[in-house]
Design a protein around this motif. Structure first.
Motif, PDB file in Angstrom:
ATOM      1  N   ARG A 201       5.134   7.081  13.326  1.00 30.10           N
ATOM      2  CA  ARG A 201       6.125   6.861  12.327  1.00 30.10           C
ATOM      3  C   ARG A 201       6.022   5.743  11.410  1.00 30.10           C
ATOM      4  NH1 ARG A 201      10.065   9.205  15.342  1.00 30.10           N
ATOM      5  NH2 ARG A 201      11.117   7.138  15.715  1.00 30.10           N
TER       6      ARG A 201
ATOM      7  N   GLN B  31       2.832   5.852   9.572  1.00 34.35           N
ATOM      8  CA  GLN B  31       2.770   6.726   8.477  1.00 34.35           C
ATOM      9  C   GLN B  31       3.562   6.192   7.297  1.00 34.35           C
ATOM     10  OE1 GLN B  31       4.210  10.224  10.551  1.00 34.35           O
ATOM     11  NE2 GLN B  31       2.114  11.222  10.468  1.00 34.35           N
ATOM     12  N   ASP B  32       4.696   5.854   7.697  1.00 37.73           N
ATOM     13  CA  ASP B  32       5.453   4.914   6.645  1.00 37.73           C
ATOM     14  C   ASP B  32       4.815   3.648   5.834  1.00 37.73           C
ATOM     15  OD1 ASP B  32       7.598   6.642   7.307  1.00 37.73           O
ATOM     16  OD2 ASP B  32       8.682   5.255   8.465  1.00 37.73           O
TER      17      ASP B  32
ATOM     18  N   VAL C 113       1.399   3.250   5.258  1.00 37.28           N
ATOM     19  CA  VAL C 113       0.566   4.012   4.612  1.00 37.28           C
ATOM     20  C   VAL C 113       1.076   4.494   3.471  1.00 37.28           C
ATOM     21  CG1 VAL C 113      -1.126   5.798   4.313  1.00 37.28           C
ATOM     22  CG2 VAL C 113      -1.140   4.560   6.472  1.00 37.28           C
ATOM     23  N   GLU C 114       2.413   5.414   3.276  1.00 40.02           N
ATOM     24  CA  GLU C 114       2.949   5.674   2.180  1.00 40.02           C
ATOM     25  C   GLU C 114       3.436   4.898   1.325  1.00 40.02           C
ATOM     26  OE1 GLU C 114       3.811   8.776  -0.010  1.00 40.02           O
ATOM     27  OE2 GLU C 114       2.686   9.069   1.662  1.00 40.02           O
ATOM     28  N   GLU C 115       3.819   3.659   1.849  1.00 38.57           N
ATOM     29  CA  GLU C 115       4.417   2.696   1.020  1.00 38.57           C
ATOM     30  C   GLU C 115       3.147   1.881   0.166  1.00 38.57           C
ATOM     31  OE1 GLU C 115       7.164  -0.201  -0.482  1.00 38.57           O
ATOM     32  OE2 GLU C 115       7.362   1.774   0.077  1.00 38.57           O
ATOM     33  N   TRP C 116       2.030   1.692   1.030  1.00 41.36           N
ATOM     34  CA  TRP C 116       0.905   1.164   0.443  1.00 41.36           C
ATOM     35  C   TRP C 116       0.423   1.943  -0.600  1.00 41.36           C
ATOM     36  CZ3 TRP C 116      -3.903   1.855  -1.172  1.00 41.36           C
ATOM     37  CH2 TRP C 116      -4.822   0.824  -1.179  1.00 41.36           C
ATOM     38  N   ARG C 117       0.315   3.378  -0.678  1.00 40.54           N
ATOM     39  CA  ARG C 117       0.151   4.199  -1.666  1.00 40.54           C
ATOM     40  C   ARG C 117       0.802   4.045  -2.852  1.00 40.54           C
ATOM     41  NH1 ARG C 117      -1.061   9.483   2.093  1.00 40.54           N
ATOM     42  NH2 ARG C 117      -3.390   8.842   2.737  1.00 40.54           N
ATOM     43  N   ARG C 118       2.263   3.806  -2.392  1.00 45.67           N
ATOM     44  CA  ARG C 118       3.208   3.646  -3.479  1.00 45.67           C
ATOM     45  C   ARG C 118       2.879   2.419  -4.471  1.00 45.67           C
ATOM     46  NH1 ARG C 118       8.054   1.511  -5.013  1.00 45.67           N
ATOM     47  NH2 ARG C 118       8.130   0.334  -3.046  1.00 45.67           N
TER      48      ARG C 118
END
Length: 612
Positions: free
Chosen positions: A140, A143-144, A146-151
């Protein structure tokens, strides 16, 4: 910068190298200044400039750019393919560096294949992240992050693209600092997963295995063929315990796709008339993708194949090793054909590194019972002989499975009960090992202790991946419940398989298209059910490449198990090879069983050698 790069690409394609070079450099400078030197967009431009230098033969200028690009760009396949092409070109010109560059290209080729991540793997990550154990918490967190990096990366690109009067250096610096912090956190979590949960790391993000490691894992009578398909050529590594060669094959993506599609058309049992199999085309493809390896395979009996691109959708056993004198006009003609399956026991690997996982991570089997089997689900559709249907129509538009459609449209498969009973008998297992009809439920699979079965079998319909995004997972059909629940909708999907606890030497998926994600050439073939069963704890799988004729499937699987039961020193792939030859050559069988559509659908995936 994007427009400068595009114009440079046009000049490079025209051979106007002198005009292209300054445009690449200007684009690179802009991207580095705006996004930072380690951004993936910068890596792409580094690769493009390196390709320009390679085209000019300026290898010394290209090499540092390729290496910078490789270190920064982890998700673009062509970057790694370009590096392999460069390494091979330099190796041919500089023999003193040949061994080093072959090893370097071997790892780059693995990274190129690893950039394709199927829906099943993403689904597994979501399921593992939903738990409360240590693995779930790390997954978790990863994944969190990586998602924050993309944003934040999206925000950075928007910020640096603002006109000067709206440009905010403070905001840009803050975003860069936040991204750098997330980079460090992602690397830390990634390292923790690799150290503490190596099996999960191998499933979600496999690391390339060195050439030396691969060689040490191979026995003296084994070899590995590892393929990488490019746009205009295919690369092949032939690996043995004491020798390695890297080959460039003159067949690219489009031509290989067409050749595989043509051969697969001759293996389609769904047609009313059994199609002729083109042995001439099969010999031609043998010459294009396999013949170059033959001089290095003397003494080899067991061959691991790591396929790529269209080759994932074709079992190499149907290739023909000698030029046919004439087309096979009847079934007796197929009996005289020198199939590659006559020569080698073939095992498929989903990745090079999976051999390490299977021979290093996997424990020797401790299961106490010989067999458990699930099949003959209660279905009410029109009877048929093939297993497998398109998945798309069985999902509701608003999400979830239409259980009633699964029950009423899918054909019953009563012969799968006979198949499972025959398997159980060949291994000396009792009736309590069988889960048939009303007992063949998803609930039973999830609630039964499967870790005590050395061989686990599913004989049923296999649903190949459809076109519905996150719902498009391959699945096995079980008896549908009267009303679906979160734990039981009648379909055992790949991500659900990955959460099972197995300890099996062999899982048999006697269904349709269980080797492929969508049954078409160039499918990401082993990212679905096969990888899921590996993660769950199986050391090898028996999977199919096309809809299976039930009578032939029964004979193939039961004969294979009998061969293993009679001599456990015979590897699984060799047992399958003997079973295929017996099916086509046994005169008591229908003559059409000599056609490869009947004897060739199955392949062993994983550990194809003997039980440990």
């Amino acid at each position: 910068a994007t427009l400068l790069n595009n114009l440079a690409e046009l000049y490079r394609a025209q051979g106007r190298y002198a005009a292209a070079e300054p445009l690449y450099k200007r684009a690179l400078a802009i991207k580095e200044k705006a996004l930072g030197p380690e951004h993936p967009h910068v890596a792409t431009l580094l690769n493009n400039l390196a390709e320009l230098y390679r085209a000019q033969g300026r290898y010394a200028d290209a090499e540092p750019l390729y290496k910078r690009s490789l270190s920064e760009q982890k998700k673009v396949r062509y970057v790694f393919v370009d590096h392999v092409r460069y390494a091979m070109a330099v190796a041919d010109k500089e023999p003193s560096r040949h061994a080093l560059l072959t090893a370097e290209a071997f790892e780059a080729g693995q990274l190129a294949r690893a950039t394709s991540v199927g829906a099943a793997v993403a689904g597994m990550g979501a399921r593992f992240g939903a738990g409360d154990d240590a693995l779930a918490k790390i997954v978790r967190g990863y994944q969190d992050a990586v998602e924050e990096w993309r944003r934040l990366d999206k925000n950075l690109i928007a910020a640096v693209g603002q006109p000067k009067d709206k440009h905010s250096p403070e905001t840009i610096n803050q975003l860069r600092n936040q991204l750098a912090g997330l980079d460090r956190r992602i690397k830390s979590l990634d390292g923790q997963l690799t150290k503490d949960f190596p099996e999960y790391a191998e499933l979600a993000s496999p690391r390339p295995m060195s050439l030396g490691e691969a060689q040490k894992l191979l026995k003296s009578d084994e070899a590995m063929l590892s393929y990488l398909v490019g746009e205009d050529e295919t690369f092949l590594w032939v690996v043995r315990n004491g020798r390695v060669e890297m080959k460039r094959l003159d067949i690219g993506q489009a031509a290989l796709d067409e050749a595989v599609r043509d051969l697969r058309a001759g293996l389609d049992l769904g047609l009313s008339d059994l199609p002729a199999f083109d042995t001439t085309q099969a010999f031609k493809l043998y010459g294009q993708v396999f013949a170059a390896a033959e001089p290095l395979l003397k003494g080899v009996r067991h061959l691991f194949v790591v396929p790529d691109g269209p080759l994932q959708s074709l079992p190499l056993g149907v290739l023909v090793t000698k030029k046919p004198q004439k087309k096979a006009t009847d079934f007796s003609g197929y009996l005289q054909t020198p199939w590659l399956a006559r020569k080698y026991a073939l095992t498929t690997l989903p990745s090079v590194s999976s051999l390490k996982a299977l021979r290093t991570f996997a424990k020797a089997a401790q299961a106490s019972k010989p067999f458990k089997g699930f099949g003959d689900p209660l279905l009410e559709g029109h009877p048929g002989k093939s297993r497998g249907i398109p998945l798309k129509q069985y999902f509701k538009s608003q999400g979830g499975v239409d259980v009633e459609m699964v029950r009423t449209r899918l054909a019953p498969l009563p012969e799968t009960a006979d198949e499972l009973i025959a398997m159980a008998n060949s291994l000396g297992a009792g009736k309590d090992s069988l889960f048939l009809r009303g007992r063949a439920t998803e609930t039973a699979v999830k609630s039964t202790d499967l870790s005590d079965a050395r061989v686990l079998a599913f004989a049923t319909h296999g649903l190949v991946a459809g076109e519905l995004g996150g719902l498009a997972e391959p699945a096995l059909v079980l008896t549908p419940p009267r009303k679906e629940t979160p734990k039981d909708d009648g379909l055992l999907t790949a991500s659900e398989v990955a959460t099972l606890k197995l300890n099996s030497e062999l899982v048999i998926l006697s269904a349709c298209n269980t080797a492929a994600s969508d049954g078409t050439p160039n499918a990401d073939a082993l990212s679905g059910l096969a990888k899921a069963f590996f993660y769950a704890g199986s050391r090898s799988l028996l999977v199919s490449h096309w809809p299976v004729q039930s009578d032939a499937a029964v004979k193939l699987t039961t004969k294979m198990l009998k061969v293993i039961a009679n001599d456990n020193k015979i590897g699984r792939s060799e047992a399958l090879r003997r079973s295929m030859l017996a099916l086509m050559e046994d005169k008591s069988n229908p003559p059409e069983f000599a056609h490869p559509a009947y004897w060739a659908p199955f392949v062993v995936v994983g550990e194809g050698g003997a039980s440990r």
